[in-house]
Design a protein around this motif. Sequence first.
Motif, mmCIF file in Angstrom:
data_model
loop_
_atom_site.group_PDB
_atom_site.id
_atom_site.type_symbol
_atom_site.label_atom_id
_atom_site.label_comp_id
_atom_site.label_asym_id
_atom_site.label_seq_id
_atom_site.Cartn_x
_atom_site.Cartn_y
_atom_site.Cartn_z
ATOM 1 N N ARG A 1 -5.384 5.984 -13.157
ATOM 2 C CA ARG A 1 -5.007 7.227 -13.835
ATOM 3 C C ARG A 1 -4.058 8.095 -13.025
ATOM 4 O O ARG A 1 -3.301 8.886 -13.587
ATOM 5 N N ASP A 2 -4.096 7.989 -11.710
ATOM 6 C CA ASP A 2 -3.197 8.793 -10.877
ATOM 7 C C ASP A 2 -1.924 8.043 -10.494
ATOM 8 O O ASP A 2 -1.102 8.580 -9.748
ATOM 9 N N SER A 3 -1.762 6.831 -11.002
ATOM 10 C CA SER A 3 -0.573 6.023 -10.691
ATOM 11 C C SER A 3 0.352 6.026 -11.894
ATOM 12 O O SER A 3 -0.047 5.627 -12.991
ATOM 13 N N ARG A 4 1.596 6.477 -11.681
ATOM 14 C CA ARG A 4 2.527 6.600 -12.797
ATOM 15 C C ARG A 4 3.837 5.838 -12.598
ATOM 16 O O ARG A 4 4.491 5.463 -13.567
ATOM 17 N N VAL A 5 4.213 5.626 -11.326
ATOM 18 C CA VAL A 5 5.530 5.053 -11.056
ATOM 19 C C VAL A 5 5.401 3.793 -10.198
ATOM 20 O O VAL A 5 4.896 3.844 -9.073
ATOM 21 N N LEU A 6 5.865 2.692 -10.750
ATOM 22 C CA LEU A 6 5.918 1.423 -10.027
ATOM 23 C C LEU A 6 7.275 1.318 -9.337
ATOM 24 O O LEU A 6 8.237 2.004 -9.704
ATOM 25 N N ASP A 7 7.370 0.463 -8.348
ATOM 26 C CA ASP A 7 8.664 0.274 -7.682
ATOM 27 C C ASP A 7 9.627 -0.503 -8.575
ATOM 28 O O ASP A 7 9.348 -0.748 -9.751
ATOM 29 N N GLY A 8 10.770 -0.905 -8.019
ATOM 30 C CA GLY A 8 11.777 -1.616 -8.783
ATOM 31 C C GLY A 8 11.893 -3.066 -8.363
ATOM 32 O O GLY A 8 11.023 -3.621 -7.684
ATOM 33 N N GLY A 9 12.980 -3.694 -8.763
ATOM 34 C CA GLY A 9 13.186 -5.101 -8.449
ATOM 35 C C GLY A 9 13.226 -5.343 -6.954
ATOM 36 O O GLY A 9 13.845 -4.571 -6.208
ATOM 37 N N LEU A 10 12.578 -6.403 -6.511
ATOM 38 C CA LEU A 10 12.544 -6.701 -5.080
ATOM 39 C C LEU A 10 13.587 -7.748 -4.705
ATOM 40 O O LEU A 10 14.387 -7.552 -3.789
ATOM 41 N N ALA A 11 13.611 -8.865 -5.412
ATOM 42 C CA ALA A 11 14.542 -9.934 -5.052
ATOM 43 C C ALA A 11 15.985 -9.462 -5.128
ATOM 44 O O ALA A 11 16.777 -9.689 -4.202
ATOM 45 N N THR A 12 16.346 -8.799 -6.232
ATOM 46 C CA THR A 12 17.733 -8.369 -6.371
ATOM 47 C C THR A 12 18.073 -7.265 -5.369
ATOM 48 O O THR A 12 19.226 -7.149 -4.937
ATOM 49 N N GLU A 13 17.097 -6.460 -4.972
ATOM 50 C CA GLU A 13 17.347 -5.441 -3.953
ATOM 51 C C GLU A 13 17.516 -6.101 -2.576
ATOM 52 O O GLU A 13 18.353 -5.687 -1.771
ATOM 53 N N LEU A 14 16.727 -7.142 -2.299
ATOM 54 C CA LEU A 14 16.914 -7.891 -1.060
ATOM 55 C C LEU A 14 18.311 -8.511 -1.013
ATOM 56 O O LEU A 14 18.970 -8.520 0.029
#
Length: 318
Positions: free
Chosen positions: A10-23
Amino acid sequence: MRSFATLDLRDSRVLDGGLATELERHGVATAGPLWSARALVEAPGVVLAVHRAYLEAGADILLTASYQVSSMGFAAEGLGPADAQRAAADALRRSVALAVQARAGRTGILVAASLGPYGAALANGAEFHGNYGFASEAEQHAVLVRFHAERIRVLLGTEADLLAFETLPSLAEARAIVEALAVVAGDAPSAQPGAWLSFCCLDAAHTAHGELLQECAGFLGGVPAVLAVGVNCTAPALIGPLLQALRAGTAKPLLAYPNSGEGWDAEHRCWTGVADVQGYESLARDWYRQGAQVVGGCCRTGPDHVRAVRRAAVAAAD
């Protein structure tokens, strides 16, 4: 790993973004059967830096760099069976350790151990259709249960908060994962992990394999260890109706983390189109209004997208 009974999104709203393409943007090579997992061996410092960049951008949840990790992948790199199994286990543990290191000193950050479908381990694009070529459904189910249980057992001994099964193409794979979770729970019932399951979809109602997404959500809605159900690695324009399909099937929290909106040209092996961060923020506001608990990004999204999602989450709370 924490028991699913102690987890609350309930307190989590934002997930991270793409990892492979950011690497890849940071110059890390991702070719071959290990894909982004190669960075766990060759560039762990870059993985750590990307995790930290996503936290600075406003992420509440970090996905580990383990989507492509499997003993099959390391065997394809030339290792024998025993060595491949050890290498995969080491990589899984290292992926969690890096994410845990990145969140040090911060409160309220969850680490979700990313696990791709069986098709990802095949490294031939099969995760985008789910046709794995087994002689029978029974054979496929047995192989998938063993495949997923092997990795779950390793991750039980880490500091990850939950498991994130991503880019699932089919209801059949979701059923195998649920059984794998139950098998592992039978080994250690007091430490049954929580998980989310997220599907890849090719239209506004069906998984990549063709099942109704609502049917998948209905099945998972009855599994206590499943903390949330979602859609990822899918075109942003499809997310709204897919969230409606998920909500029609389950009352569990919903996840949405599509691709940037760019398209993959398989013939020329390149991305086409433009990533519209401002447009992504507007869509994220809609996804929150349509019932998404957690929003983030998948392929070709980066820290700018996560900042945009954070702004959308703040607006949704007002």
